[in-house]
Scaffold this motif. Sequence first.
Motif, PDB file in Angstrom:
ATOM      1  N   ASN A   7       0.833  -1.203   0.000  1.00 22.78           N
ATOM      2  CA  ASN A   7       0.000   0.000   0.000  1.00 22.78           C
ATOM      3  C   ASN A   7       0.869   1.256   0.000  1.00 22.78           C
ATOM      4  O   ASN A   7       0.626   2.200  -0.757  1.00 22.78           O
ATOM      5  N   ALA A   8       1.900   1.260   0.843  1.00 22.94           N
ATOM      6  CA  ALA A   8       2.795   2.415   0.933  1.00 22.94           C
ATOM      7  C   ALA A   8       3.548   2.634  -0.379  1.00 22.94           C
ATOM      8  O   ALA A   8       3.731   3.776  -0.815  1.00 22.94           O
ATOM      9  N   ALA A   9       3.964   1.544  -1.017  1.00 19.00           N
ATOM     10  CA  ALA A   9       4.711   1.661  -2.274  1.00 19.00           C
ATOM     11  C   ALA A   9       3.839   2.237  -3.382  1.00 19.00           C
ATOM     12  O   ALA A   9       4.296   3.060  -4.188  1.00 19.00           O
ATOM     13  N   ILE A  10       2.580   1.817  -3.428  1.00 15.99           N
ATOM     14  CA  ILE A  10       1.667   2.347  -4.444  1.00 15.99           C
ATOM     15  C   ILE A  10       1.428   3.827  -4.214  1.00 15.99           C
ATOM     16  O   ILE A  10       1.442   4.629  -5.163  1.00 15.99           O
ATOM     17  N   LEU A  11       1.214   4.212  -2.968  1.00 18.10           N
ATOM     18  CA  LEU A  11       1.011   5.626  -2.643  1.00 18.10           C
ATOM     19  C   LEU A  11       2.219   6.464  -3.053  1.00 18.10           C
ATOM     20  O   LEU A  11       2.075   7.546  -3.623  1.00 18.10           O
ATOM     21  N   THR A  12       3.407   5.954  -2.769  1.00 12.80           N
ATOM     22  CA  THR A  12       4.633   6.678  -3.124  1.00 12.80           C
ATOM     23  C   THR A  12       4.731   6.846  -4.635  1.00 12.80           C
ATOM     24  O   THR A  12       5.132   7.901  -5.132  1.00 12.80           O
ATOM     25  N   SER A  13       4.346   5.814  -5.373  1.00  8.84           N
ATOM     26  CA  SER A  13       4.401   5.889  -6.844  1.00  8.84           C
ATOM     27  C   SER A  13       3.421   6.912  -7.391  1.00  8.84           C
ATOM     28  O   SER A  13       3.589   7.412  -8.505  1.00  8.84           O
ATOM     29  N   GLN A  14       2.385   7.232  -6.597  1.00  9.52           N
ATOM     30  CA  GLN A  14       1.380   8.214  -6.995  1.00  9.52           C
ATOM     31  C   GLN A  14       1.680   9.597  -6.427  1.00  9.52           C
ATOM     32  O   GLN A  14       0.831  10.480  -6.432  1.00  9.52           O
ATOM     33  N   SER A  15       2.920   9.754  -5.908  1.00 11.73           N
ATOM     34  CA  SER A  15       3.365  11.028  -5.319  1.00 11.73           C
ATOM     35  C   SER A  15       2.481  11.454  -4.153  1.00 11.73           C
ATOM     36  O   SER A  15       2.186  12.643  -3.964  1.00 11.73           O
ATOM     37  N   HIS A  16       2.050  10.488  -3.391  1.00 17.13           N
ATOM     38  CA  HIS A  16       1.220  10.746  -2.210  1.00 17.13           C
ATOM     39  C   HIS A  16       1.950  10.230  -0.980  1.00 17.13           C
ATOM     40  O   HIS A  16       2.713   9.265  -1.060  1.00 17.13           O
TER      41      HIS A  16
END
Length: 242
Positions: A191-200
């Motif tokens: 979840n954290a990795a996906i958020l980071t990839s979305q600049s969030h």
Amino acid sequence: MSVLWIIVHQLAEIEAMAGSKKVITREEWEKKLKDVKIRKEDMNKLVMNFLVTEGYVDAAEKFRKESGTEPDIDLTTIMDRMAVKKAVQCGNVEDAIEKVNDLNPEILDTNPQLFFHLQQQRLIELIRNGKVEEALEFAQEELAPRGEENQSFLEELERTVALLAFEDVNNCPFGELLDISQRLKTASEVNAAILTSQSHEKDPKLPSLLKMLLWAQNQLDEKAAYPRINNLSIAMLEDPTV
């Protein structure tokens, strides 16, 4: 977070003073609270940040309509992210990996630790389901080569494979790997990795602010008696103990 601002301000005032422990009455404290002005828009953004980061898409959409607060990412992407998280939490790791690659192939390509942990979770699920031969083959073909390149990966692999040496995993020192908490840990990492990839931000701001509040209260406890928030769930001030 007016209480946090007051505590920090009060700490600065007390630091400049010498003498015995200061006593701050409820009346004084509540007056200070009323003097602090926090914009409703900022509070709404804080709430929206929490809903988006934690994946409460329905609540975020409802809050957007009611408050007029726009999220900083497309809400439809939350559903995709939550589908990945749910797949890991249910033990469907292969499905989760496919969904992550559909979202953004670079997430796993650029994060070898995350990919290893997903593969490790696949191994754990094979062991959980009693597929011993398949688990050994998977460990040898998919995880062992990565362990040879990274010492920490090798240690994690050895801990996981050790589960196969015990008929009763309750006797295994690494039995916690089969706990649901391990799935949740891996799901949170994805979840954290996906958020980071979305600049969030990968973590919501609200819990961090609450931790800062607790820290500030602990600091002020040493210097003053004041109305304290002991239960964050209800956020009620309790009279100072003198």
